[in-house]
Design a protein around this motif. Structure first.
Motif, PDB file in Angstrom:
ATOM      1  N   LYS A 115       0.859  -1.191   0.000  1.00 30.46           N
ATOM      2  CA  LYS A 115       0.000   0.000   0.000  1.00 30.46           C
ATOM      3  C   LYS A 115       0.889   1.232   0.000  1.00 30.46           C
ATOM      4  O   LYS A 115       2.042   1.158   0.421  1.00 30.46           O
ATOM      5  N   VAL A 116       0.311   2.355  -0.428  1.00 29.50           N
ATOM      6  CA  VAL A 116       1.047   3.605  -0.303  1.00 29.50           C
ATOM      7  C   VAL A 116       0.907   4.090   1.132  1.00 29.50           C
ATOM      8  O   VAL A 116      -0.194   4.384   1.587  1.00 29.50           O
ATOM      9  N   ALA A 117       2.022   4.113   1.874  1.00 32.30           N
ATOM     10  CA  ALA A 117       1.966   4.516   3.278  1.00 32.30           C
ATOM     11  C   ALA A 117       2.177   6.013   3.419  1.00 32.30           C
ATOM     12  O   ALA A 117       1.637   6.650   4.321  1.00 32.30           O
ATOM     13  N   ALA A 118       2.972   6.579   2.530  1.00 30.84           N
ATOM     14  CA  ALA A 118       3.225   8.015   2.607  1.00 30.84           C
ATOM     15  C   ALA A 118       3.704   8.509   1.261  1.00 30.84           C
ATOM     16  O   ALA A 118       4.300   7.762   0.480  1.00 30.84           O
ATOM     17  N   SER A 119       3.424   9.775   0.972  1.00 28.77           N
ATOM     18  CA  SER A 119       3.907  10.387  -0.250  1.00 28.77           C
ATOM     19  C   SER A 119       4.555  11.713   0.155  1.00 28.77           C
ATOM     20  O   SER A 119       3.913  12.568   0.740  1.00 28.77           O
ATOM     21  N   ILE A 120       5.829  11.836  -0.106  1.00 29.81           N
ATOM     22  CA  ILE A 120       6.560  13.022   0.339  1.00 29.81           C
ATOM     23  C   ILE A 120       6.977  13.853  -0.873  1.00 29.81           C
ATOM     24  O   ILE A 120       7.678  13.353  -1.757  1.00 29.81           O
ATOM     25  N   ASP A 121       6.513  15.098  -0.934  1.00 28.56           N
ATOM     26  CA  ASP A 121       6.959  15.968  -2.020  1.00 28.56           C
ATOM     27  C   ASP A 121       8.376  16.407  -1.737  1.00 28.56           C
ATOM     28  O   ASP A 121       8.707  16.808  -0.620  1.00 28.56           O
ATOM     29  N   ASN A 122       9.178  16.328  -2.743  1.00 27.20           N
ATOM     30  CA  ASN A 122      10.602  16.616  -2.581  1.00 27.20           C
ATOM     31  C   ASN A 122      10.863  18.083  -2.947  1.00 27.20           C
ATOM     32  O   ASN A 122      10.700  18.468  -4.101  1.00 27.20           O
ATOM     33  N   PRO A 123      11.252  18.915  -1.960  1.00 27.28           N
ATOM     34  CA  PRO A 123      11.384  20.344  -2.212  1.00 27.28           C
ATOM     35  C   PRO A 123      12.717  20.765  -2.852  1.00 27.28           C
ATOM     36  O   PRO A 123      12.890  21.925  -3.215  1.00 27.28           O
ATOM     37  N   ILE A 124      13.628  19.845  -3.002  1.00 27.71           N
ATOM     38  CA  ILE A 124      14.966  20.229  -3.459  1.00 27.71           C
ATOM     39  C   ILE A 124      14.924  20.609  -4.939  1.00 27.71           C
ATOM     40  O   ILE A 124      14.419  19.852  -5.770  1.00 27.71           O
ATOM     41  N   PRO A 125      15.428  21.802  -5.282  1.00 34.11           N
ATOM     42  CA  PRO A 125      15.319  22.284  -6.659  1.00 34.11           C
ATOM     43  C   PRO A 125      16.245  21.538  -7.623  1.00 34.11           C
ATOM     44  O   PRO A 125      17.269  20.997  -7.226  1.00 34.11           O
TER      45      PRO A 125
END
Lengths: 261, 249
Positions: B209-219
């Motif tokens: 299952k998808v447990a977490a989705s983290i947006d990656n802020p690094i440019p």
């Protein structure tokens, strides 16, 4: 180049020990020449029976060679057919395994009854004995393609023909040559066994026939010489296969690499 | 420059035959040109997920929407999956060969891609003559040589040493800059996931299952120096913490 190459020196030492043991046993048990001839007598028999043995070898070579080539061609083709159809595989393969279990001597007896004495029977026996190892190993090679490589071919929408010729057949070559090597050894054995049953072919006997003749004439030294000739013929068959194997696999397959140690 | 498709998974489930669920209601979105990194415990169905997206396996429930440019996928496997009987040149141009491209064009294509991945000198080598990193470069060149717009990478650098792995990560990003494919990258390494991706998906197992989705802020663009930055370290720490939560639950 090393003067003391262990690949030459060590087998030579073993050979000298074996010949010494041969003489030793003969002297120890006081064995008569028609029970166990001495090595030099076998060599003399080679010289004395040279023309006969050479002619017999050519007859056996013809039987074994025809049978072997037939087993390669038919065995490889049947493997291709079996790999391309699951139904064919399920239907036929158990019988191939089953027939492999029939002792070659029994096969030889049956073949001679069916096809009469002569080259056709001898070649048939050599074919049958070599056919099974070729089918078994080629089929295994055709089937055991890594899943990921098949997925890659599927992803690029390869046609079944592309998958067969660019993936399955190259993948099966090492397996095929293993089978062919076994078949080459067996072809000579099968051919000689056939000749023992099938007797003279076209009025001139092969090595198997000469073994029967020498035995009945109590020419035991010549019997040994004929047996050794069978071994040499077998070796030359395998040598030819190894040459082709190296040609086909030498550049890429581990089995064709030199010894690691 | 090929624009990647947008990929949207909606409640995707997968089970094999009558077996248990391998993937349970996976929903996630990759916008055109995004790299999605997927991390999670072994056996959580990450590889199966990639195969579903590549159409190598059918989904059991739910659906996968591919919009925008028609998807033209390429797969980079965990193992380099090179054909051992073919040279580097023949391996790189295999997809072209399967498409029926003629020999001359194939060899110039192979030459060009070998150059791009730094293997110009090795065109005539067989796979057994290559190191693990070189094999993986051939595999990358093979995948990219047909200008795919959707790239699926299944732990491609798992077996490589850290230095080679970092180098290949950087190479991959610079190739992405030139072509803008959409990509899914499965990995066990959180720092690799953060370095490469626009978004990190953390999966739990049994069923996946998808447990977490983290947006990656690094440019972007990112390079070797990115790994030294504070933001990168923070992002890795956060993702690692989330992964540990999943592993311990």
């Amino acid at each position: 180049m090393k003067l003391m190459n262990p690949r030459i020196i060590l087998p030579s030492i073993t050979g000298i020990i074996l010949i010494g043991a041969w003489y030793g046993l003969k002297a120890l048990f006081n064995l008569h020449d028609f029970i166990l001839p001495a090595p030099h007598q076998v060599i003399q028999a080679f010289a004395g029976e040279g023309t006969t043995l050479l002619r017999a070898t050519s007859v056996t070579f013809l039987g074994a060679g025809t049978g072997f080539i037939a087993s390669v061609v038919i065995g490889f083709s049947l493997s291709l057919a079996l790999v391309s159809s699951r139904w064919l595989r399920y239907g036929i393969y158990p019988y191939i395994l089953f027939m492999q279990m029939i002792p070659i001597i029994a096969t030889a007896a049956i073949i001679v009854i069916l096809f009469d004495v002569g080259l056709q029977s001898v070649a048939m026996i050599a074919f049958l004995i070599g056919f099974f190892p070729i089918v078994a190993s080629t089929l295994q090679g055709l089937m055991s393609v890594p899943v990921e490589q098949r997925e890659m071919f599927a992803l690029y929408k390869a046609t079944p023909m592309q998958e067969l010729f660019l993936l399955r057949i190259p993948n099966c070559l090492p397996y095929f040559f293993t089978g062919a090597k076994i078949a080459a050894t067996l072809a000579v054995i099968g051919s000689v066994t056939g000749e023992i049953f099938a007797g003279s072919t076209n009025g001139s006997g092969g090595l198997g026939f000469m073994i029967v003749v020498y035995k009945s004439e109590l020419k035991i030294d010549a019997l040994y010489a004929a047996t050794l000739t069978c071994c040499l013929l077998g070796f030359s068959f395998v040598g030819v296969i190894l040459y082709f194997k190296n040609l086909a696999l030498g550049k890429w397959h581990e089995s064709a690499m030199p010894d690691p140690r | 420059m090929a624009e990647g498709p947008s990929i949207q998974l909606e409640n995707v489930c997968k089970s094999f035959d009558e077996g248990p669920l391998v993937l349970d209601s996976i929903s996630l979105t990759a916008n055109p040109g995004e790299i999605i990194a997927i991390v999670g415990p072994s056996g959580c169905g990450k590889s199966t997920l990639l195969r579903l997206i590549a159409d190598l396996l059918p989904v059991s429930h739910g659906c996968i929407h591919k919009t925008g440019t028609p998807a033209d996928p390429a797969f980079i496997f965990q193992d380099a999956t090179l054909l051992p009987w073919a040279t580097v040149s023949e391996n790189i141009s295999l997809p072209a060969r399967l498409k029926g491209v003629d020999g001359d064009s194939r060899s110039s294509l192979a030459k060009e891609w070998a150059k791009r991945v730094g293997l110009k000198h090795a065109l005539g080598y067989y796979p057994r003559q290559l190191s693990g990193g070189m094999k993986m470069r051939v595999s990358i060149a093979r995948a990219l040589s047909q200008f795919p717009n959707l790239l699926l990478l299944d732990e491609p650098f798992g077996a490589l040493d850290a230095i080679t792995r970092n180098r290949l990560n950087e190479d991959l990003l610079s190739l992405h800059e030139q072509s803008g494919w959409t990509a899914f990258f499965v990995t066990h390494s959180v720092s690799e996931a953060v370095f490469l991706s626009h978004k990190v998906i953390i999966m739990s197992d049994q069923p996946g299952k998808v447990a977490a989705s983290i947006d990656n802020p690094i440019p972007f663009p990112r390079n070797a120096a990115t790994r030294e930055s504070m933001a990168f370290q923070q992002c890795v720490a956060e993702a690692t913490a989330r992964l540990h939560e999943v592993l311990s639950s």
